[in-house]
Write an enzyme that holds these catalytic residues in place. Structure first.
Site, short mmCIF file in Angstrom:
data_model
loop_
_atom_site.label_atom_id
_atom_site.label_comp_id
_atom_site.label_asym_id
_atom_site.label_seq_id
_atom_site.Cartn_x
_atom_site.Cartn_y
_atom_site.Cartn_z
N ASN A 8 -3.27 -7.97 4.97
CA ASN A 8 -2.61 -6.67 4.90
C ASN A 8 -3.50 -5.70 5.67
OD1 ASN A 8 -1.36 -4.31 4.24
ND2 ASN A 8 -1.42 -4.61 2.02
N ARG A 90 1.42 -8.98 6.41
CA ARG A 90 2.40 -8.06 5.84
C ARG A 90 2.76 -7.03 6.91
NH1 ARG A 90 1.29 -2.84 2.26
NH2 ARG A 90 3.45 -2.35 1.82
N HIS A 179 8.93 -2.80 -0.75
CA HIS A 179 8.45 -3.66 -1.85
C HIS A 179 9.23 -4.96 -1.95
CE1 HIS A 179 6.95 0.16 -4.15
NE2 HIS A 179 5.95 -0.38 -3.48
N GLY A 211 3.11 3.48 -5.56
CA GLY A 211 4.44 3.51 -4.95
C GLY A 211 5.36 2.80 -5.93
N ARG A 240 4.46 10.85 -4.26
CA ARG A 240 5.71 11.02 -3.51
C ARG A 240 6.79 11.59 -4.42
NH1 ARG A 240 5.99 5.08 -1.23
NH2 ARG A 240 3.74 4.93 -1.34
N GLU A 384 2.14 -10.30 -4.14
CA GLU A 384 2.74 -10.28 -2.80
C GLU A 384 2.02 -11.25 -1.86
OE1 GLU A 384 2.44 -6.08 -3.63
OE2 GLU A 384 4.06 -5.74 -2.20
#
Ligand code: ADP
Length: 401
Positions: A8, A90, A179, A211, A240, A384
């Protein structure tokens, strides 16, 4: 047995996990931060609790990848580069080009470059990592795994915005979601807990971290999701805003003397959400602590966060015509016993019932609803990186066929 790296890479960082596949055993994990900035930090955890840490200047991602590979040898995690069979990267935005993971070639790189405006902070950084590994491990199978790909199965009515249709035709403006790798992973784990195949299930996956997004998964496919054109939309998040009436944004710009939309987007991305409402912190643990100490705005931030989660769960139950399983995952979803309890309480009218004992357990994937509950509620730890490693192995095998 093969070794696969899951990568990542951000604009100034590179995180990795090294897996032995198909056992899915992590033999090393770590990160290099502050790449291109003075005093870069390298951290690698490996073996039985061993840790390598060093601060040194690393001028770019190529130097970082070169250093990482040399360290894997020096720390005796691998003997030579040939032991690495695949690298999975990713990538945040895949636009409409990428409906699943792909083996990297010139055409794939060209397409990722073409759509980098969809994730200007992330895609260029992801590409730097891909190219750096290609240079240092040119013969190793390289795979890209997109956060958006899983959502490419959404029906048109769930991704087209109610704006002039030309915006979609000319500019590709639509809901892409994010996601996806996490939602795909937890859905797969849920079918094991439910002992029923994904194709027969209606699931709602709540990825609640810094997130946060919710995904309706119908018969194993993403049917709808809360994030939008970018990850700014949907739920209240750490910093956010989630969904806001666009007119409120124009009004605030007028009245606060904010002249640039970039400045406004910075506020909506970095100074809103839990932080903006509470004024205390973007971290749910701090917000909850302040709420317990009597801070009204902190309590309100928590309530609004929970309410937005319940909103989407309700919406998706209605859109799918029912639900078999609800999944909580990521930092808040996996760890906050009280948040899960509050949300399930709000869904009690549907005959959903929490098992308080199961809900208070930690560190396992488990069913946290009672056997009588109309819907099975699960807490599942997302991963992930393992999903990335699995995609590398699957694509490698298909290439060999
Ligand atoms: P991301 O990967 O999006 O950066 P994470 O999935 O790591 O985020 O989640 C981070 C969030 O999880 C933070 O808001 C943090 O406060 C929250 N979190 C972690 N542990 C707990 C806990 N025990 N209770 C409540 N929230 C928690």
């Amino acid at each position: 047995m093969e070794k696969v790296l899951a990568i990542n890479s951000g604009s100034s960082s590179l995180k990795f996990k090294l897996f032995v596949m198909p056992a899915e055993e992590v033999i090393a994990a770590g990160k290099i931060e502050r790449i291109g900035i003075k005093d870069s930090r390298v951290e690698i955890k490996y073996g039985l609790g061993q840790k390598y840490e060093k601060v040194e200047d690393i001028k770019d991602h190529k130097v970082a990848v070169d250093l990482l590979m040399k360290l894997l040898i020096k720390l005796e995690i691998i003997r030579d580069y040939m032991e690495i069979n695949g690298v999975g990267h990713r990538v945040v935005a895949g636009g409409e080009y990428f409906k699943h993971s792909e083996i990297v070639d010139d055409e794939v790189i060209r397409k990722i470059e073409e759509i980098q405006d969809l994730a200007p902070l992330h895609n260029p950084a992801n590409l730097i990592g891909i190219k750096a590994f290609k240079e240092i491990l040119p013969y190793v199978c390289s795979v890209v795994v997109f956060d958006t790909a899983f959502h490419q199965t959404m029906p048109e009515e769930n991704y087209i915005y109610s704006v002039p249709y030309e915006w979609y035709e000319k500019l590709g403006i639509r809901r892409y979601g994010a996601h996806g790798t996490s939602h795909r992973y937890v859905a797969n784990e849920a079918q094991k807990l439910l002992n029923q195949p994904l194709k027969d299930l209606k699931l709602i996956s709540c990825h609640l971290g810094a997130g946060a997004s919710i995904c309706a998964i119908k018969n194993g496919k993403s049917f709808n999701t809360s994030m939008g054109f970018t990850p700014l939309a949907g739920l209240t998040m750490a910093t956010r805003s989630g969904d806001v009436d666009a007119s409120a944004i124009a009004y605030a710009m007028d009245h606060l003397g904010i002249s640039s939309i970039d400045e406004m987007l910075e506020i909506l991305n970095k100074q809103s959400g839990l932080l903006g409402i509470s004024g205390v912190s973007s971290d749910m643990r701090d917000v909850s602590q302040a709420a317990r100490a009597g801070n009204h705005r902190a309590a309100l931030a928590g309530q609004i966060f929970e309410r937005t989660v319940v909103d989407y769960i309700g919406q998706y139950i209605a859109e799918m015509g029912g639900v078999d399983g609800i999944i909580f995952t990521a930092g808040i979803g996996e760890n906050s016993v009280s948040l899960r309890a509050h949300i399930v309480e709000k869904l009690a009218y549907l005959g959903i019932e929490l098992d308080a004992g199961e809900n208070s357990k930690r560190g396992i994937n488990n069913i946290i609803s009672t056997p009588n509950s109309n819907v099975t509620v699960m807490r599942i730890m997302t991963d992930e990186e393992v999903m990335i490693a699995r995609d590398v192995v699957a694509l490698e095998a298909s290439q060999a066929d």
